[in-house]
Design a protein around this motif. Structure first.
Motif, PDB file in Angstrom:
ATOM      1  N   ASN A   1       0.861  -1.187   0.000  1.00 22.84           N
ATOM      2  CA  ASN A   1       0.000   0.000   0.000  1.00 22.84           C
ATOM      3  C   ASN A   1       0.895   1.234   0.000  1.00 22.84           C
ATOM      4  O   ASN A   1       1.691   1.419   0.916  1.00 22.84           O
ATOM      5  CB  ASN A   1      -0.907  -0.007   1.238  1.00 22.84           C
ATOM      6  CG  ASN A   1      -1.945   1.092   1.199  1.00 22.84           C
ATOM      7  OD1 ASN A   1      -2.450   1.453   0.135  1.00 22.84           O
ATOM      8  ND2 ASN A   1      -2.276   1.644   2.347  1.00 22.84           N
ATOM      9  N   THR A   2       0.750   2.086  -1.044  1.00 25.30           N
ATOM     10  CA  THR A   2       1.724   3.162  -1.246  1.00 25.30           C
ATOM     11  C   THR A   2       1.077   4.532  -1.452  1.00 25.30           C
ATOM     12  O   THR A   2       1.477   5.278  -2.342  1.00 25.30           O
ATOM     13  CB  THR A   2       2.599   2.828  -2.461  1.00 25.30           C
ATOM     14  OG1 THR A   2       1.746   2.553  -3.597  1.00 25.30           O
ATOM     15  CG2 THR A   2       3.491   1.640  -2.201  1.00 25.30           C
ATOM     16  N   PRO A   3       0.085   4.926  -0.661  1.00 32.39           N
ATOM     17  CA  PRO A   3      -0.542   6.234  -0.878  1.00 32.39           C
ATOM     18  C   PRO A   3       0.383   7.375  -0.478  1.00 32.39           C
ATOM     19  O   PRO A   3       1.330   7.192   0.292  1.00 32.39           O
ATOM     20  CB  PRO A   3      -1.761   6.187   0.050  1.00 32.39           C
ATOM     21  CG  PRO A   3      -1.325   5.305   1.174  1.00 32.39           C
ATOM     22  CD  PRO A   3      -0.482   4.240   0.516  1.00 32.39           C
ATOM     23  N   LEU A   4       0.079   8.555  -1.015  1.00 33.09           N
ATOM     24  CA  LEU A   4       0.746   9.768  -0.553  1.00 33.09           C
ATOM     25  C   LEU A   4       0.129  10.161   0.779  1.00 33.09           C
ATOM     26  O   LEU A   4      -1.050  10.503   0.841  1.00 33.09           O
ATOM     27  CB  LEU A   4       0.547  10.902  -1.571  1.00 33.09           C
ATOM     28  CG  LEU A   4       1.572  11.073  -2.676  1.00 33.09           C
ATOM     29  CD1 LEU A   4       1.070  12.109  -3.674  1.00 33.09           C
ATOM     30  CD2 LEU A   4       2.921  11.480  -2.115  1.00 33.09           C
ATOM     31  N   ARG A   5       0.897  10.080   1.841  1.00 33.04           N
ATOM     32  CA  ARG A   5       0.389  10.496   3.152  1.00 33.04           C
ATOM     33  C   ARG A   5       0.124  12.002   3.121  1.00 33.04           C
ATOM     34  O   ARG A   5       0.950  12.744   2.587  1.00 33.04           O
ATOM     35  CB  ARG A   5       1.420  10.144   4.225  1.00 33.04           C
ATOM     36  CG  ARG A   5       1.040  10.583   5.642  1.00 33.04           C
ATOM     37  CD  ARG A   5       2.184  10.292   6.587  1.00 33.04           C
ATOM     38  NE  ARG A   5       2.020  11.035   7.830  1.00 33.04           N
ATOM     39  CZ  ARG A   5       1.706  10.488   9.010  1.00 33.04           C
ATOM     40  NH1 ARG A   5       1.530   9.188   9.104  1.00 33.04           N
ATOM     41  NH2 ARG A   5       1.578  11.232  10.079  1.00 33.04           N
TER      42      ARG A   5
ATOM     43  N   GLN B   1       9.747  12.540  -2.992  1.00 34.28           N
ATOM     44  CA  GLN B   1       9.137  11.579  -2.077  1.00 34.28           C
ATOM     45  C   GLN B   1       9.028  10.210  -2.728  1.00 34.28           C
ATOM     46  O   GLN B   1       9.311   9.187  -2.097  1.00 34.28           O
ATOM     47  CB  GLN B   1       7.755  12.074  -1.647  1.00 34.28           C
ATOM     48  CG  GLN B   1       7.062  11.167  -0.648  1.00 34.28           C
ATOM     49  CD  GLN B   1       5.780  11.757  -0.101  1.00 34.28           C
ATOM     50  OE1 GLN B   1       5.429  12.888  -0.426  1.00 34.28           O
ATOM     51  NE2 GLN B   1       5.092  11.022   0.731  1.00 34.28           N
ATOM     52  N   ASP B   2       8.613  10.181  -3.993  1.00 27.96           N
ATOM     53  CA  ASP B   2       8.531   8.900  -4.710  1.00 27.96           C
ATOM     54  C   ASP B   2       9.883   8.205  -4.756  1.00 27.96           C
ATOM     55  O   ASP B   2       9.977   6.981  -4.566  1.00 27.96           O
ATOM     56  CB  ASP B   2       8.024   9.132  -6.141  1.00 27.96           C
ATOM     57  CG  ASP B   2       6.556   9.511  -6.194  1.00 27.96           C
ATOM     58  OD1 ASP B   2       5.881   9.421  -5.145  1.00 27.96           O
ATOM     59  OD2 ASP B   2       6.077   9.892  -7.282  1.00 27.96           O
ATOM     60  N   GLU B   3      10.915   8.990  -5.006  1.00 27.11           N
ATOM     61  CA  GLU B   3      12.257   8.423  -5.090  1.00 27.11           C
ATOM     62  C   GLU B   3      12.699   7.846  -3.747  1.00 27.11           C
ATOM     63  O   GLU B   3      13.195   6.717  -3.674  1.00 27.11           O
ATOM     64  CB  GLU B   3      13.233   9.518  -5.546  1.00 27.11           C
ATOM     65  CG  GLU B   3      14.660   9.033  -5.735  1.00 27.11           C
ATOM     66  CD  GLU B   3      15.583  10.169  -6.151  1.00 27.11           C
ATOM     67  OE1 GLU B   3      16.784  10.096  -5.817  1.00 27.11           O
ATOM     68  OE2 GLU B   3      15.108  11.122  -6.805  1.00 27.11           O
TER      69      GLU B   3
ATOM     70  N   SER C   1       8.709   6.907   7.792  1.00 26.29           N
ATOM     71  CA  SER C   1       8.386   7.095   9.207  1.00 26.29           C
ATOM     72  C   SER C   1       7.285   8.115   9.401  1.00 26.29           C
ATOM     73  O   SER C   1       7.234   8.795  10.423  1.00 26.29           O
ATOM     74  CB  SER C   1       9.643   7.530   9.961  1.00 26.29           C
ATOM     75  OG  SER C   1      10.680   6.586   9.814  1.00 26.29           O
ATOM     76  N   GLY C   2       6.410   8.236   8.411  1.00 23.04           N
ATOM     77  CA  GLY C   2       5.311   9.185   8.524  1.00 23.04           C
ATOM     78  C   GLY C   2       5.651  10.574   8.020  1.00 23.04           C
ATOM     79  O   GLY C   2       4.943  11.535   8.331  1.00 23.04           O
ATOM     80  N   GLU C   3       6.725  10.688   7.212  1.00 21.14           N
ATOM     81  CA  GLU C   3       7.105  12.001   6.688  1.00 21.14           C
ATOM     82  C   GLU C   3       6.091  12.465   5.629  1.00 21.14           C
ATOM     83  O   GLU C   3       5.452  11.660   4.962  1.00 21.14           O
ATOM     84  CB  GLU C   3       8.491  11.961   6.041  1.00 21.14           C
ATOM     85  CG  GLU C   3       9.595  11.460   6.951  1.00 21.14           C
ATOM     86  CD  GLU C   3       9.828   9.965   6.866  1.00 21.14           C
ATOM     87  OE1 GLU C   3      10.867   9.501   7.357  1.00 21.14           O
ATOM     88  OE2 GLU C   3       8.943   9.252   6.329  1.00 21.14           O
ATOM     89  N   GLU C   4       5.977  13.769   5.491  1.00 19.58           N
ATOM     90  CA  GLU C   4       5.160  14.372   4.436  1.00 19.58           C
ATOM     91  C   GLU C   4       6.031  15.379   3.695  1.00 19.58           C
ATOM     92  O   GLU C   4       6.567  16.306   4.294  1.00 19.58           O
ATOM     93  CB  GLU C   4       3.917  15.033   5.022  1.00 19.58           C
ATOM     94  CG  GLU C   4       2.971  14.030   5.685  1.00 19.58           C
ATOM     95  CD  GLU C   4       1.779  14.692   6.360  1.00 19.58           C
ATOM     96  OE1 GLU C   4       1.461  15.852   6.000  1.00 19.58           O
ATOM     97  OE2 GLU C   4       1.194  14.068   7.266  1.00 19.58           O
ATOM     98  N   TYR C   5       6.196  15.171   2.397  1.00 23.32           N
ATOM     99  CA  TYR C   5       7.101  15.969   1.590  1.00 23.32           C
ATOM    100  C   TYR C   5       6.332  16.968   0.724  1.00 23.32           C
ATOM    101  O   TYR C   5       5.210  16.694   0.290  1.00 23.32           O
ATOM    102  CB  TYR C   5       7.922  15.074   0.650  1.00 23.32           C
ATOM    103  CG  TYR C   5       8.791  14.038   1.331  1.00 23.32           C
ATOM    104  CD1 TYR C   5      10.168  14.214   1.412  1.00 23.32           C
ATOM    105  CD2 TYR C   5       8.244  12.876   1.858  1.00 23.32           C
ATOM    106  CE1 TYR C   5      10.979  13.259   2.004  1.00 23.32           C
ATOM    107  CE2 TYR C   5       9.040  11.913   2.466  1.00 23.32           C
ATOM    108  CZ  TYR C   5      10.410  12.106   2.530  1.00 23.32           C
ATOM    109  OH  TYR C   5      11.198  11.153   3.123  1.00 23.32           O
TER     110      TYR C   5
END
Length: 854
Positions: free
Chosen positions: A592-596, A647-649, A637-641
């Motif tokens: 599961n790979t959503p954008l947080r 972020q994808d990289e 670790s819950g980061e938001e970019y």
């Protein structure tokens, strides 16, 4: 050439098989293996061909098969046992989760635009519908008094196929209602129940159908009837089809028409639950009915409706919520508004974050938030996102006080687990796990399941998934006109003994289906490791208008066609409940790979964990609160970019690292007996920790305790003595709104020294000007907590302040003591809220006066 006459010739059910009809028209068969296997045993190949639709099966089965079954003593015994089970299930009336003081008239009406109950009833698109279906199923198991309301779509959601280049194509086959497990609702005269709504002041009619979901009735409205003008018949043609005008028509039908349908059937709910904003017009129609039937004012009726409304928001981005232009709303509601006692401009204000901004569009979510006593998000992280997103509706409050609470979604475990895993649960957990899946001590027994038996079950499920995937791939290639060599080689793809990653969901771009494909060379090394092979199975649909989502599918299909990935990566077309079931049961890793933080909750990973799969997911939605080192793996670790490409990289490299260094080695770390003992330990811990929490029984019980029962008591109390309390509350609200500008906190003082020892009390007093209001009209609170270095609250608590002196007309002194429970820098201020013992939600009015900080 078309026929002049048409006939529908059905097989004749022998008397001994009459019980099949009762079983076919109750969707309990979806989660009861004993009933399911009756139809499977009758004709397995036809059962598969009919997509597990028992009504269609019985309407098309050969007479000879029925006649033979009527003479088969083993089958008749099986049928009688299944019929006895459903009679016992439906016959139990007691609900054990209601309080003793819950009114006898308690009944919840649950409104949703889609329901994912079974592949044989295609009126769902994705997670929202699956959640709605699981909500009904658990309500049935818990015997909760509840009815469902929705729309019956002639073409449902689209069916997906890919062209030779891998581009998604859509077809819209029509649902043949007589072939579905539903029936027309009829009145006492035997006539179909039909309700009327208005589109642009023109009458539109909807017929009501019923689906029986265990003990729960689901009522569905259908406009495709002869009484309607041709242009209105297609209102229920497609789920989420058409333009904005079609959407507002569907939502008028769902909300206004749904309330009228319940009334026409004599059903009187005490609680209305709006699942997402699509059904928010429920509130307006309830107000209209109360005014018409009981002579109430708009304000009086509104109090009753707010008190008994529950709203669940799902979408974590503003664009995903329904907005309608003011022009469109005026066209459809100018004539409706006066029936509420309002003009159209006032009505439009209820759907705006700023009611006085005439340029702001009408939002269904805002309407539902304004007219509900309780509103909730669907995970703890989603609560934070929703509070921030909808703070403009409560613009005088800090984000943490926005009245949206979390009730995390769950899954109906019996609907999603395999027979093999269910049998293990029955043997080692005992039969109570079906009725009481949120009992944590029961799940401690998962560790008692022998490793050999658990691994044998997991291997069978992976074998079944591989076999299913090969079969679907062959059919896909044959339809596309692939060469004989391609078709034959499709039967050699995948490996039943190989670590299998599953990824299936809507192909919205924020879900990043191609994140795994960022570095194809590195991915190839992981998948094609000679001794530790890995394979990936994708499935999912992009919205017909989502070109970017379709590009994702095309890229996956292209990668799957490359020689180095041909055996290791496949895409299964036409994702539905059936495909999902194979995948969540057979995958070893659920990716599961959503954008947080754009995943409100997500439930597919819960289904995988209940079957012994392990989650590899971004810390978003439910996984942000579920993840521990024992349960699976976290991406990041819950980061938001801010830079999504970066972020994808970063996160794709994290996936590759986890696969190479942890996941693949753990899966292939075998003892002398061939068992991956540490892998099995981890999946058992995952089951034990996740299943008792992330299930829909817990979810429905939480809704009942926090929302339904309080709302039902409010509804009953406000109706007593000729709606006396509702009228009292309406008058109080008018008084407060008129005089609220007079309310001020002019002074906050303390006699406490600036330095205290933890545990010692702080004494706070305040001077409050109330104007023409009285202390009993307000709630004065000390608002306090630990501070950040910048002076903002890290977390806060409140303590009620009591009046102790009056200094003159409308001027009062309040005070309280608060206990210090934390060390560090502690801050305090004072706020005043409107308060009435009947209001329920102290934030509902959106008014607050804070101490002057100047």
């Amino acid at each position: 050439m078309k026929p002049v006459l048409r006939f529908n010739v059905l097989p004749a059910l022998p008397e001994q098989l009459r019980m099949l009809t009762k079983l076919a028209y109750n969707l309990w068969f979806v989660w009861n293996p004993e009933v399911y296997s009756v139809f499977e045993r009758l004709d397995r190949s036809l059962w598969e061909k009919c997509e597990h639709n028992p009504v269609r099966m019985l309407n098309s089965i050969e007479q000879r098969t029925l006649d033979e079954a009527a003479k088969d003593e083993g089958f008749l015994a099986h049928l009688e046992r299944a019929a006895s089970l459903i009679d016992d299930y439906v016959g139990k009336k007691k609900c054990n989760i209601l309080d003793a003081d819950t009114p006898d008239t308690f009944l919840t009406a649950y409104f949703s635009a889609e329901y994912g109950l079974a592949e044989s009833l295609p009126i769902y698109s994705g997670g929202l519908g699956i959640l709605s279906g699981d909500h009904l199923k658990s309500s049935s198991d818990l015997n909760l008094p509840l009815v469902g309301v929705g729309l019956l779509y002639q073409k449902g959601y689209f069916r997906q196929y890919l062209n030779y280049e891998g581009w998604q194509q859509e077809t819209y086959p029509s649902n043949d209602f007589p072939q579905l497990p539903l029936s027309v609702v009829k009145d006492e005269h035997g006539d179909p129940v039909v309700v009327q709504v208005s589109f642009r002041n023109r009458p539109v009619y909807a017929q009501v159908w019923k689906v029986q979901v265990g003990r729960i009735p689901l009522y569905l409205l259908d406009t495709n009837i002869d009484r309607n003008p041709v242009e209105f018949r297609d209102t229920t043609a497609q789920l989420y089809g058409g333009d904005r005008e079609m959407r507002v028509r569907q939502e008028i039908l769902l909300g206004i028409g749904g309330v009228r349908a319940l009334k026409a059937m004599g059903i009187e709910p005490s609680v209305f639950h709006m699942n997402e904003g699509h059904s928010a017009f429920v509130s307006l129609e309830r107000i209209r009915m109360l005014r018409e039937e009981h002579g109430l004012t708009f304000d009086e009726a509104r109090e009753l409706v707010i008190a008994s409304n529950v709203f669940t928001t799902h979408t974590p981005v503003p664009a995903g919520n329904d907005y309608f232009s003011n022009e469109l709303m005026r066209e459809y509601f100018t004539d409706y508004a006066p029936t509420l006692g309002l003009n159209i401009q006032t009505l439009l204000g209820y759907g705006r974050a700023n009611p006085w901004d005439s340029q702001e569009e009408f939002c269904m979510t805002v309407l539902a938030l304004r007219l509900s006593s309780t509103s909730n998000a669907v995970s703890k992280l989603h609560e934070k996102v929703s509070r921030k997103m909808w703070q403009p509706v409560w613009r005088h409050f800090p984000v943490e006080d926005v009245p949206i609470m979390p009730i995390t979604n769950g899954i109906h475990i019996p609907s999603w687990i395999s027979d093999e895993v269910a049998n293990l649960y029955h043997r080692y957990l005992g039969p109570r796990w079906v009725e009481d899946p949120d009992h944590e001590r029961l799940w401690d027994r998962v560790t008692h399941i022998p490793d050999t038996e658990m691994w044998r079950a997991r291997e069978r499920l992976r074998e079944r998934l591989v076999s299913f995937a090969r079969s679907r791939l062959r059919a896909q290639l044959e339809r596309r006109g692939a060469s004989r060599r391609e078709i034959e080689s499709s039967q050699e793809v995948l490996n039943a003994e190989c670590l299998t990653i599953g990824f299936s969901r809507r192909f919205a771009t924020y879900k990043r289906a191609i994140l795994l494909l960022q570095d194809l060379d590195r991915l190839s090394r992981i998948l094609n490791n000679k001794d530790k092979q890995v394979q990936v199975i994708f499935a999912g649909k992009a919205h017909p208008q989502d070109v970017a989502g379709k590009e994702f599918i095309k890229k996956i299909v292209h990668v799957a066609g490359l020689e180095r990935f041909r055996q290791r990566v496949i895409f299964i077309e036409d994702y539905d409940i059936n495909v999902a079931r194979y995948l969540v049961q057979g995958a070893d890793i659920w990716l599961n790979t959503p954008l947080r933080p754009l995943e409100a909750c997500g439930t597919s990973g819960m289904k995988a964990s209940a079957n012994g799969g392990l989650n590899l997911s971004v810390l978003d939605g439910w996984w942000a609160e579920a993840y521990t080192l024992d349960n699976g793996w976290a991406i990041g670790s819950g980061e938001e970019y801010k830079d999504v490409k970066y972020q994808d990289e970063v996160e794709s490299r994290n996936i590759y690292d986890l696969l190479e260094k942890e996941i693949v080695p753990l899966f292939y770390d075998r003892g002398e007996d061939g068992l991956p003992r540490q892998w099995l330990k981890k999946l058992k811990l995952s089951m034990r920790n996740l299943c008792p929490v992330f299930n829909s029984h817990r979810m429905v019980e939480e809704y009942t305790r926090k929302c339904y029962m309080p709302s039902a008591r409010n509804w009953t109390g406000l109706r007593e003595d000729g709606f006396a309390k509702a009228k009292e509350l309406a008058q109080w609200r008018q008084k407060v709104m008129m005089h609220w500008p007079e309310v001020k906190v002019t002074e906050v003082t303390t006699s406490t020294p600036p330095t205290r020892i933890v545990g010692e009390a702080l004494e706070i007093s305040s001077r409050v000007e109330l104007g023409d209001l009285k202390p009993e009209d307000v709630l004065v609170q000390t608002y306090y907590g630990v501070l950040e270095p910048e002076g903002d609250f890290i977390e806060r608590e409140t303590e009620k302040m009591e009046p102790y002196a009056e200094e003159g007309h409308g001027v009062y002194r309040f005070r309280c003591e608060v206990e210090t429970r934390a060390t560090g820098s502690i801050g305090a201020t004072v706020r005043v809220l409107p308060y009435h013992k009947l209001i329920g939600n102290i934030y509902a009015m959106g008014q607050v006066a804070w101490a002057d900080q100047s």
